[in-house]
Design a protein around this motif. Structure first.
Motif, short mmCIF file in Angstrom:
data_model
loop_
_atom_site.label_atom_id
_atom_site.label_comp_id
_atom_site.label_asym_id
_atom_site.label_seq_id
_atom_site.Cartn_x
_atom_site.Cartn_y
_atom_site.Cartn_z
N ILE B 182 9.98 -29.46 -112.05
CA ILE B 182 8.55 -29.39 -112.30
C ILE B 182 7.85 -29.93 -111.07
N ALA B 183 7.05 -29.10 -110.44
CA ALA B 183 6.43 -29.52 -109.19
C ALA B 183 5.11 -30.23 -109.47
N LYS B 184 4.63 -30.99 -108.49
CA LYS B 184 3.34 -31.69 -108.58
C LYS B 184 3.26 -32.45 -109.90
N ALA B 185 4.29 -33.19 -110.19
CA ALA B 185 4.38 -33.85 -111.49
C ALA B 185 3.35 -34.94 -111.67
N ASP B 186 2.62 -35.28 -110.60
CA ASP B 186 1.64 -36.35 -110.79
C ASP B 186 0.40 -35.85 -111.50
N THR B 187 0.37 -34.56 -111.87
CA THR B 187 -0.78 -34.08 -112.62
C THR B 187 -0.54 -34.12 -114.12
N ALA B 235 11.01 -33.83 -112.83
CA ALA B 235 9.59 -33.77 -112.48
C ALA B 235 9.41 -34.51 -111.16
N VAL B 236 9.10 -33.76 -110.12
CA VAL B 236 9.11 -34.36 -108.79
C VAL B 236 7.74 -34.37 -108.16
N VAL B 237 7.59 -35.31 -107.26
CA VAL B 237 6.40 -35.40 -106.43
C VAL B 237 6.91 -35.49 -105.00
N GLY B 238 6.29 -34.73 -104.11
CA GLY B 238 6.76 -34.78 -102.73
C GLY B 238 5.66 -35.34 -101.84
N SER B 239 6.07 -36.11 -100.86
CA SER B 239 5.06 -36.60 -99.94
C SER B 239 5.72 -37.03 -98.65
N THR B 240 5.08 -36.76 -97.55
CA THR B 240 5.63 -37.21 -96.29
C THR B 240 4.80 -38.33 -95.70
N GLU B 241 3.73 -38.66 -96.36
CA GLU B 241 2.90 -39.74 -95.83
C GLU B 241 3.35 -41.06 -96.38
N GLU B 242 3.23 -42.08 -95.57
CA GLU B 242 3.69 -43.39 -96.01
C GLU B 242 2.50 -44.28 -96.31
N VAL B 243 2.64 -45.03 -97.39
CA VAL B 243 1.56 -45.93 -97.80
C VAL B 243 2.15 -47.32 -97.91
N LYS B 244 1.37 -48.31 -97.56
CA LYS B 244 1.88 -49.67 -97.60
C LYS B 244 1.82 -50.17 -99.03
N ILE B 245 2.97 -50.46 -99.59
CA ILE B 245 3.03 -50.98 -100.97
C ILE B 245 3.76 -52.30 -100.92
N GLY B 246 3.07 -53.33 -101.38
CA GLY B 246 3.67 -54.65 -101.24
C GLY B 246 3.77 -54.97 -99.76
N ASN B 247 4.97 -55.16 -99.27
CA ASN B 247 5.09 -55.38 -97.83
C ASN B 247 5.95 -54.31 -97.16
N LYS B 248 6.18 -53.20 -97.86
CA LYS B 248 6.99 -52.11 -97.29
C LYS B 248 6.14 -50.87 -97.17
N MET B 249 6.54 -50.04 -96.22
CA MET B 249 5.95 -48.71 -96.16
C MET B 249 6.85 -47.78 -96.96
N CYS B 268 8.27 -40.76 -110.89
CA CYS B 268 8.72 -39.37 -110.92
C CYS B 268 10.23 -39.34 -110.74
N ASP B 269 10.81 -38.15 -110.89
CA ASP B 269 12.27 -38.03 -110.88
C ASP B 269 12.82 -37.65 -109.52
N PHE B 270 12.07 -37.93 -108.47
CA PHE B 270 12.53 -37.49 -107.16
C PHE B 270 13.89 -38.09 -106.80
N VAL B 271 14.04 -39.37 -107.08
CA VAL B 271 15.31 -40.02 -106.71
C VAL B 271 16.47 -39.34 -107.44
N LYS B 272 16.24 -39.00 -108.72
CA LYS B 272 17.30 -38.34 -109.48
C LYS B 272 17.67 -37.01 -108.83
#
Lengths: 337, 429
Positions: B182-187, B235-249, B268-272
C-alpha cells in the motif's frame, strides 16, 4: 553497521538517455550482503554431490587413498590371498555411494573404481569403457535437462574429477599413461598423482616430476584457461608447479610422539601421511576437497558438459536419430576423442 | 548398451562416520566465494499508477538516489522503462535492474494496460530460454534479466482494490512473484489501515490471486517469515529527505501536524518490507523465479511449439525429431504458398492480357469507323468544292458579259455626252 559508507563501484559512467550498469554510491547500510547467508543456508539444506573416479593399475593403492581422503571406509579393499583370481578380464567400473556429513554439511559422495585397467597383457583401448561411462553420465544429465517438465534438481552423476595413479617407476610416463591422460583430460578434470611415493627418495621424486611435467602437461586440472582472475592464477600456478602430487595412502593409525597419526609403519620408520615433509597427500586433499571442490564441479558443468552437449546437438543435426541410432551417435563422439 | 557398472548388493545410501576432519565443511564457503566473485543479479518490477511513489520507494529501499525524471500523466499507453545499476556493499556486488511502468493507470481506456507488462516479462523469459536452447551457450555468465520480484503499488483509497489492480494482478500472478504494498500509507489512519488490509487480502483470496508466499520451510527464517506475512500487504511510506528527530537524522516526511518516520515500525511497514525483500528472502525470490515461473513458461512454450516429452519410443532427442518434423512441415507450407502465389500470378497475367486484347480490338474498330467517317466528309467537301467552282465560273462568265455590256453602254454614253458637250459648247460659242 549503521551508516556504513561504501566505496562506489569501479565503473561510474556518465548518464545518458539509456544508462546501463551505472555504479551508485550507497548512503547507508542496505543489507544486500545478507544474500550470502541466505545462499549458504539454502545450499546446506539441499546438500552437495561429488563424484570421484580413481583410475590406475591394481595394487597402486587406489582404495586406500580414497579411504584416507575421506577418513572412512569408503571403498572395500580386496584383501587376502584369493585376490589373484579377482582381476577381471576387462575393465569394469564399480561405483559406491555414501552420504557423509561434517558440521552440518551433507555430501553425497560417489566413488567409481576401475579394476582391471592396465592389468591385461594387451591394454589396447582399455580406456574405452571409462570414456563410455563418463559420456553416459553426461548423456543422462542432458536427457533430464531437455525434458519439458523437468525436475527441480537434476541428479548429478557426472564425474567431477578423475584421479589417475601413476606408478612410481622414477623414469618416464609410460605410453599407457600418456594415452589415457591425453584422451581423458578432454572430457573430465584430470588430476594425476604419483602413487606409493614412499618408494622414491626426495631427489628421485623431484627428478621424476621434472620429466613427467614436460610430457603429460596438456590440460591437467587446474587448466590455465579457466583461471578467473589474477588471485586464482597465482594460487593455481603454485598448484601447477607441484603436479603431479606424490602421495602415500594409509588408513591405520600409529603412535608418533604421543599422538595418533595416520601413517604406514615400516621397519625403517613411520611415514606420516599428513606430514608435508613426508608426502604430498595434504596438498591433494586440499585441492580436491578444501579449496577446489566447487571449482571442480563448476568446470565439469560449464566446460566439459557444455562441450559434450554441443557435440551431441551438432551431430544430431546431421543424422536423423531414432532411439537406436542415438547410441551410434555417441560412439562417433568417442572416436573423435 | 550401457557400460555394466557394478554396485554393492545393498544399494541404499549408507551414512558413513568420519574418523577425522576431512574438510568439506568449507563447501558452502567455496560456493559463496564463487558467487561473490561473479556478482548477483536482482530485477525488480514496480507496477503502479503515475505519481504513487515508486521511484521514491526504490530510492529509500536501496539508500541511494536512482536519478530519473518523474513521468507525465499524458502517456498514450503503458510502457516499461528498465534501468540497471551496480551496487556494492562490502564484498557483494549486486547488479540491480529496476523496471518501471510508465503511464500505468493514466489512460481513459485501461483495458490493455496489463499487456505491455506481461509482454515484457515474457520477453525476458524468452531470452533466457533462447540462450538455454542454443547449441553453443554460456549460461554461467549470462546477464539474467528475468523479473525476480514485482512490487504492486496499491493506491491508498481505504476502501478496496480497484478492478484494474485485480485484473493486472491476476494476469501477473503465474509469471512473477507479486508482493502487494500500500503506497503513501501516511494518508490512512491506523484503524482504517487495518480494515483496508484485511479487505485487500480477502479480495485477493476470493479472486484467486496468488501472491508471493514467504517461505516457511526453513527453521532459521520460518519464524520471521510467518510473523511478517501477517502484515501483508505492507503499508509503506517512502522518503529520501532527512529530518532531525531527537538527536539523529533519519528519513522522514515532515508535515505541519507532525513527522512521519520511515524507519519507525509504528508509523509504517517500510522496515518490514526491506527485511522481507532484501535481507531475508532475496535468494528465495530468485530461486522461485527460476524453478517455478520460468519452468512454467518454458513448459508452456515448448508444448506450444509442439514438443512432447515422451512416449517411450521417441524418448531420446524428441527435441531433435520434432525440430526436423517442424522444419519439414514449415518448408512444405512455404512451397505450397509459393505454388499458390505463382498460380495466382499466372491467372492475373492472363486476365490482363485478355483485357488488353479487348481494348485493342475496340481501338481498331474505332479507328476504322473514324477513317470511314473521315473519307465521307472528304468526299462531301470535294463535291461542295466542285459546286463552288462551277458557281464561280458561272459567275465569272456573267461578270464578263456584264462588263461587256457595260463598256458598250459607256461608249454609247460617252459619245452622247460628247455630243452634248459639243452642243453645249456650240451654244456657248
Amino acid at each position: 553497521m549503521e551508516g556504513e559508507l561504501v566505496q562506489p563501484a569501479p565503473e561510474e559512467t556518465p548518464r545518458d538517455a539509456n544508462p546501463a550498469n551505472v555504479g551508485l554510491e550507497l548512503f547507508g547500510y542496505v543489507g544486500i550482503e545478507a544474500v550470502l547467508d541466505q545462499m549458504r543456508i539454502k545450499t546446506m539444506k539441499t546438500g552437495f554431490e561429488f563424484n570421484l573416479m580413481v583410475v590406475g593399475q591394481s595394487g597402486l593403492g587406489k582404495s586406500t587413498m580414497v579411504n584416507t581422503l575421506f577418513k572412512s571406509k569408503v571403498s572395500r579393499k580386496p584383501t587376502g590371498p584369493g585376490y589373484e583370481e579377482r582381476i577381471p578380464k576387462t575393465v569394469q567400473l564399480q561405483s559406491i555411494t555414501h552420504v557423509i556429513e561434517e558440521k552440518g554439511v551433507k555430501m553425497k559422495l560417489t566413488v567409481t573404481d576401475t579394476p582391471g585397467f592396465g592389468d591385461q597383457i594387451n591394454n589396447e583401448n582399455c580406456w574405452d569403457p571409462i570414456i563410455k561411462y563418463i559420456n553416459e553420465q553426461y548423456e543422462k544429465y542432458l536427457r533430464e535437462e531437455i525434458l519439458i517438465s523437468r525436475k527441480r534438481k537434476i541428479p548429478d552423476t557426472r564425474v567431477h574429477s578423475c584421479v589417475y595413479f601413476v606408478p612410481p617407476t622414477g623414469h618416464w610416463l609410460r605410453p599407457l599413461d600418456l594415452e589415457f591422460m591425453r584422451r581423458l583430460s578432454k572430457i573430465v578434470n584430470m588430476v594425476p598423482v604419483i602413487a606409493k611415493a614412499d618408494t622414491l627418495t626426495l631427489e628421485e621424486r623431484a627428478e621424476f616430476k621434472k620429466r613427467v611435467r614436460g610430457l603429460g602437461r596438456e590440460s591437467v586440472y587446474p587448466q590455465e584457461d579457466f583461471d578467473d582472475n589474477s588471485d586464482d592464477r597465482i594460487l593455481n600456478n603454485k598448484i601447477r608447479d607441484k603436479i603431479p602430487f606424490a602421495v602415500v595412502g594409509a588408513d591405520k593409525e600409529h603412535q608418533v610422539n604421543g599422538k595418533r597419526i595416520l601413517g604406514r609403519k615400516t621397519k625403517w620408520g613411520i611415514i606420516e601421511v599428513e606430514n608435508p615433509a613426508h608426502c604430498e597427500f595434504p596438498l591433494l586433499r586440499d585441492l580436491l576437497i578444501r579449496s577446489h571442490l566447487q571449482d571442480l564441479k563448476d568446470i565439469t558443468h560449464n566446460v566439459h558438459y557444455e562441450s559434450y552437449r554441443m557435440q551431441r546437438l551438432n551431430e544430431s543435426n546431421r543424422l536423423a536419430l531414432s532411439p537406436i541410432n542415438g547410441l551410434l551417435g555417441k560412439d562417433e563422439v568417442e572416436s573423435d576423442l | 548398451m550401457a557400460v555394466a557398472v557394478g554396485r554393492p548388493a545393498n544399494d541404499e545410501l549408507r551414512n558413513l562416520s568420519l574418523s577425522g576432519h576431512v574438510g568439506f565443511d568449507s563447501l558452502p564457503d567455496q560456493l559463496v566465494n564463487k558467487s561473490t566473485s561473479q556478482g548477483f543479479c536482482f530485477n525488480i518490477l514496480c507496477v503502479g499508477e503515475t505519481g504513487i511513489g515508486k521511484s521514491t520507494l526504490m530510492d529509500t529501499l536501496f539508500n541511494t538516489k536512482f536519478e530519473s525524471d518523474p513521468a507525465t500523466h499524458n502517456e498514450p499507453g503503458v510502457r516499461l522503462k528498465a534501468r540497471s545499476y551496480e551496487l556494492q556493499e562490502s564484498n557483494v556486488r549486486l547488479k540491480l535492474t529496476i523496471v518501471d511502468t510508465v503511464g500505468f493507470g493514466d489512460q481513459i481506456n485501461k483495458d490493455d494496460s496489463y499487456k505491455p507488462i506481461v509482454e515484457y516479462i515474457d520477453t525476458q523469459f524468452e531470452a533466457y530460454l533462447q540462450e538455454e536452447l542454443k547449441i553453443k551457450r554460456s549460461l554461467f555468465n549470462y546477464h539474467d534479466t528475468r523479473i525476480h520480484a514485482c512490487l504492486y503499488f496499491i493506491a491508498p483509497t481505504g476502501h478496496s482494490l480497484k478492478s484494474l489492480d485485480l485484473v493486472t494482478m491476476k494476469k501477473l500472478d503465474s509469471k512473477v512473484n507479486i508482493i502487494p504494498i500500500i503506497a503513501k500509507a501516511d494518508t490512512i489512519a491506523k484503524n482504517e489501515l487495518h480494515k483496508f488490509k484485511s479487505k485487500i487480502m480477502s479480495e485477493l483470496v476470493s479472486n484467486g490471486v496468488q501472491i508471493y508466499q514467504f517461505p516457511t520451510d526453513e527453521e532459521t527464517v520460518a519464524e520471521i517469515n510467518a510473523t511478517m506475512s501477517v502484515h501483508l500487504p505492507f503499508a509503506v511510506v517512502g522518503s529520501t529527505e532527512e529530518v532531525k528527530i531527537g538527536n539523529k537524522m533519519s528519513k522522514a516526511r515532515q508535515y505541519p501536524w507532525g513527522v512521519v518516520q520511515v524507519e519507525n515500525e509504528n508509523h509504517c511497514d517500510f522496515v518490514k518490507l526491506r527485511e522481507m525483500l532484501i535481507r531475508v528472502n532475496m535468494e528465495d525470490l530468485r530461486e522461485q523465479t527460476h524453478t517455478r515461473h520460468y519452468e512454467l513458461y518454458r513448459r508452456c512454450k515448448l508444448e506450444e511449439m509442439g514438443f512432447k516429452d515422451t512416449d517411450p519410443d521417441s524418448k531420446p532427442f524428441s527435441l531433435q525429431e520434432t525440430y526436423e518434423a517442424k522444419r519439414n512441415e514449415f518448408l512444405g507450407e512455404l512451397q505450397k504458398k509459393e505454388e499458390e502465389m505463382r498460380q495466382m500470378f499466372v491467372m492475373r497475367v492472363k486476365e490482363k492480357e485478355a483485357e488488353l486484347k479487348e481494348a485493342e480490338k475496340d481501338l481498331h474498330e474505332k479507328f476504322d469507323h473514324l477513317k470511314r467517317t473521315h473519307q465521307e466528309e472528304k468526299k462531301k467537301v470535294e463535291d461542295k468544292k466542285k459546286d463552288l467552282e462551277e458557281e464561280l465560273s458561272n459567275f465569272q462568265k456573267k461578270k464578263a458579259a456584264a462588263q461587256l455590256l457595260q463598256s458598250q453602254a459607256q461608249q454609247a454614253g460617252s459619245q452622247q455626252t460628247k455630243k452634248d458637250k459639243d452642243k453645249k459648247n456650240f451654244f456657248f460659242l
